[in-house]
Design an enzyme around this catalytic site. Structure first.
Site, PDB file in Angstrom:
ATOM      1  CG  ASP A  13      -1.699   1.235   1.280  1.00 48.43           C
ATOM      2  OD1 ASP A  13      -1.764   2.253   0.880  1.00 48.43           O
ATOM      3  OD2 ASP A  13      -3.355   0.895   1.878  1.00 48.43           O
ATOM      4  CG  HIS A  14       1.905   4.065  -3.351  1.00 44.96           C
ATOM      5  ND1 HIS A  14       0.425   4.001  -3.795  1.00 44.96           N
ATOM      6  CD2 HIS A  14       1.870   5.689  -3.728  1.00 44.96           C
ATOM      7  CE1 HIS A  14      -0.228   4.831  -4.175  1.00 44.96           C
ATOM      8  NE2 HIS A  14       0.454   6.009  -3.997  1.00 44.96           N
ATOM      9  CG  HIS A  46      -4.454   3.991  -0.819  1.00 40.13           C
ATOM     10  ND1 HIS A  46      -3.455   3.112  -0.623  1.00 40.13           N
ATOM     11  CD2 HIS A  46      -4.898   4.352  -2.010  1.00 40.13           C
ATOM     12  CE1 HIS A  46      -3.275   3.136  -1.878  1.00 40.13           C
ATOM     13  NE2 HIS A  46      -3.643   3.274  -2.782  1.00 40.13           N
TER      14      HIS A  46
HETATM   15  C1  BG6 Z   1      -3.586   4.052  -6.861  1.00 43.20           C
HETATM   16  C2  BG6 Z   1      -5.070   4.356  -7.178  1.00 43.20           C
HETATM   17  O1  BG6 Z   1      -3.355   3.677  -5.647  1.00 43.20           O
HETATM   18  O2  BG6 Z   1      -3.005   5.382  -5.858  1.00 43.20           O
HETATM   19  C3  BG6 Z   1      -4.067   5.704  -7.563  1.00 43.20           C
HETATM   20  O3  BG6 Z   1      -4.508   3.406  -7.731  1.00 43.20           O
HETATM   21  C4  BG6 Z   1      -4.182   7.072  -7.440  1.00 43.20           C
HETATM   22  O4  BG6 Z   1      -5.630   5.286  -9.154  1.00 43.20           O
HETATM   23  C5  BG6 Z   1      -2.635   7.091  -6.705  1.00 43.20           C
HETATM   24  O5  BG6 Z   1      -3.960   7.815  -8.635  1.00 43.20           O
HETATM   25  C6  BG6 Z   1      -2.942   8.114  -5.836  1.00 43.20           C
HETATM   26  O6  BG6 Z   1      -1.247   8.206  -5.241  1.00 43.20           O
HETATM   27  P1  BG6 Z   1      -0.171   8.933  -4.863  1.00 43.20           P
HETATM   28  O7  BG6 Z   1       1.081   8.471  -4.809  1.00 43.20           O
HETATM   29  O8  BG6 Z   1      -0.162  10.359  -6.025  1.00 43.20           O
HETATM   30  O9  BG6 Z   1      -1.340  10.203  -3.909  1.00 43.20           O
END
Ligand code: BG6
Length: 501
Positions: A178-179, A241
């Site tokens: 979950d980045h 998230h």
């Molecule tokens: C991803 C989603 O997990 O997170 C995307 O699948 C989204 O739809 C992205 O754009 C947003 O990540 P960040 O790091 O750019 O806020």
């Protein structure tokens, strides 16, 4: 933990967008910091018939903004090998095994292997079962599996997927990305909460009126319509998230900062989130879909007009909702969440709205209004905190004026925050699991999400619409107004005042 791990990485989906945008640059950053040095090799696999040379060229291009000189880029890329691969064909795993064995010798990887599945989840099961049946898994070194979301599309499919995967890898070796958990300021939530008695003492229903979590994006669905049409904002952002962030904000203090203790507390918080009936879910969760409009002199298409989207699509590009956590600390405190595409600004932030001081001293009648204190945690694009306080307006008389204590910086400009993927890959190398979602967390969050989804599927006549570059449909504002609250962050007002929206 020591760096410079010996390891063979096998990336499935090596020609894809994620590999190019995130994985190769993150591996390169680790290489530059000497976390990865001589003893690592990467096998990239995908269907396309690429050669090693072509693959290395792609890797070099993906790190072009980060390299100090050509020699450095070429040396890094020399650790990369390409193997064209059909995930369902057993023969290919035999070739993969042979290549892995050769590289193990050349790079002295000590039998350590990390398998990165950067591809659609329908292939996960087939890949991991072949890794086992073809004895690519040897149990000699560490063998860890990294998987990208989505982890299923509801509780049923997630459970089936988990069963398939755990037949080859034990839970302790599965790293579900979950980045957001790799982002600096998400990791900072616990530091702010537990490192500051001024907040921890007030972190409960006695002092907090409500919590607001906004994950706004200004981009549309870009070239991901195929995925998005089956997902929507609820599954794409809330299931993973946002619920992870809620669990970090709401959990009790762990006994110590060890993975097991933190996870236990996060799961307890997730399990305490009120499970709505479908009727309640329908009332408390609002989907939205963007429609065409102009912003700052440019015209933008609506979601249904984007290529690859069905003309009558009812997929939500926005969701706002209200969770309650039914425990002693949080009873009755709404946790409002909202996320969406084509909102006014890219901004991820958490607002903790404290209760107002009693009105006998400061009230509308005496024209002295004390605003509620607000602690804001800025996650991106700027990182930092602010605290809204009341002070005395300068000059004669005695009026109150809001003042903001703030510490904020642009993470990208100062470039002092490591990329989320870089941190997470290093965690996997070090076997540190705290920043990954575990199965019990995934399971609990699907239980919550499934009810919301089915309440919409069964009952919604028409999905609420919002114009591009606004902050969501009218109903998302009403949701708070009904409770006597309002969204603290309203970037759209800035643009409206200047005639851009
Ligand atoms: C991803 C989603 O997990 O997170 C995307 O699948 C989204 O739809 C992205 O754009 C947003 O990540 P960040 O790091 O750019 O806020």
């Amino acid at each position: 933990m020591t760096g410079k791990k010996h390891c063979l990485f096998i990336i499935f989906g090596a020609t894809g967008d994620l590999a190019k945008r995130k994985l190769y640059p993150s591996l390169f950053r680790l290489y530059k910091k000497k976390e990865l040095h001589k003893y690592f090799a990467v096998i990239g696999t995908a269907r396309r018939p690429w050669t090693n040379d072509f693959y290395r060229q792609v890797v070099i291009e993906s790190i072009s903004g980060l390299v100090e000189n050509e020699g450095q880029a070429a040396h890094f890329a020399s650790h990369f090998y390409y193997q064209s691969h059909d995930v369902g064909d057993t023969e290919h795993y035999i070739t993969l095994k042979k290549l892995g064995e050769k590289l193990k010798e050349t790079y002295q990887t000590n039998d350590n292997q990390i398998f990165y599945l950067a591809m659609a989840p329908q292939f996960f099961g087939r890949i991991v079962s072949h890794l086992k049946s073809q004895h690519i898994l040897t149990e000699k070194g560490f063998e860890r599996l990294i998987i990208e979301k989505p982890f299923g599309s509801n509780l049923k499919t997630a459970t089936a997927l988990n069963k398939e995967i755990t037949e080859s890898f034990p839970e302790k070796d599965i790293f579900r990305i979950d980045h957001y958990l790799g982002k600096e300021m998400i990791q900072n939530i616990s530091a702010v909460r537990f490192g500051n008695l001024v907040f921890e003492a007030l972190w409960n229903k006695e002092y907090i009126s409500n919590v607001q979590i906004t994950f706004a994006e200004s981009i549309g669905v870009e070239n991901r319509t195929e995925y998005y049409e089956n997902s929507g904002a609820l599954r794409d952002m809330v299931q993973n998230h946002i619920l992870q962030v809620i669990s970090l904000l709401a959990m009790e203090a762990p006994k110590c900062f060890e993975e097991k203790e933190i996870r236990q507390e996060k799961v307890k918080a997730l399990k305490a989130i009120r499970q709505y009936s479908e009727k309640e879910a329908l009332k408390n969760f609002i989907p939205g879909q963007y429609i065409a409009g102009d912003f700052d002199g440019k015209h933008f298409l609506g979601y249904r007009e984007e290529s690859g989207v069905a003309e009558s699509s009812t997929i939500e590009t926005f969701v706002a909702g209200k969770f309650f956590i039914d425990n002693k600390r949080w009873w009755g405190v709404p946790f409002y969440v909202r996320t969406g595409k084509r909102l006014t600004e890219k901004g991820t932030r958490i607002n903790i709205i404290f209760k107002k001081v009693p009105e006998n001293l400061f009230n509308e009648q005496n024209n002295r209004i004390a605003l509620p204190n607000v602690l804001t945690i800025y996650i991106q694009p700027t990182e930092g905190f602010s605290l809204l306080l009341n002070g005395k307006e300068v000059g004669k008389g005695f009026k109150l004026a809001p003042l903001k204590l703030q510490y904020r910086h642009d993470a990208t400009v100062l470039s002092n925050s490591p990329e989320a993927y870089e941190k997470l890959i290093l965690d996997v190398l070090n076997g540190e699991r705290a920043n990954f979602s575990q199965w019990d967390e995934v399971e609990s969050s699907w239980e919550l999400i499934d009810v919301i989804r089915s309440s919409w599927d069964k009952n919604l006549q028409e999905i609420p619409k919002y114009k591009v570059y606004t902050m969501g449909p009218y109903e998302a504002f009403e949701l708070l107004e009904e409770d006597g609250c309002y969204w603290e962050w309203r970037p759209d007002e800035w643009y409206i005042q200047r005639g851009k929206l």
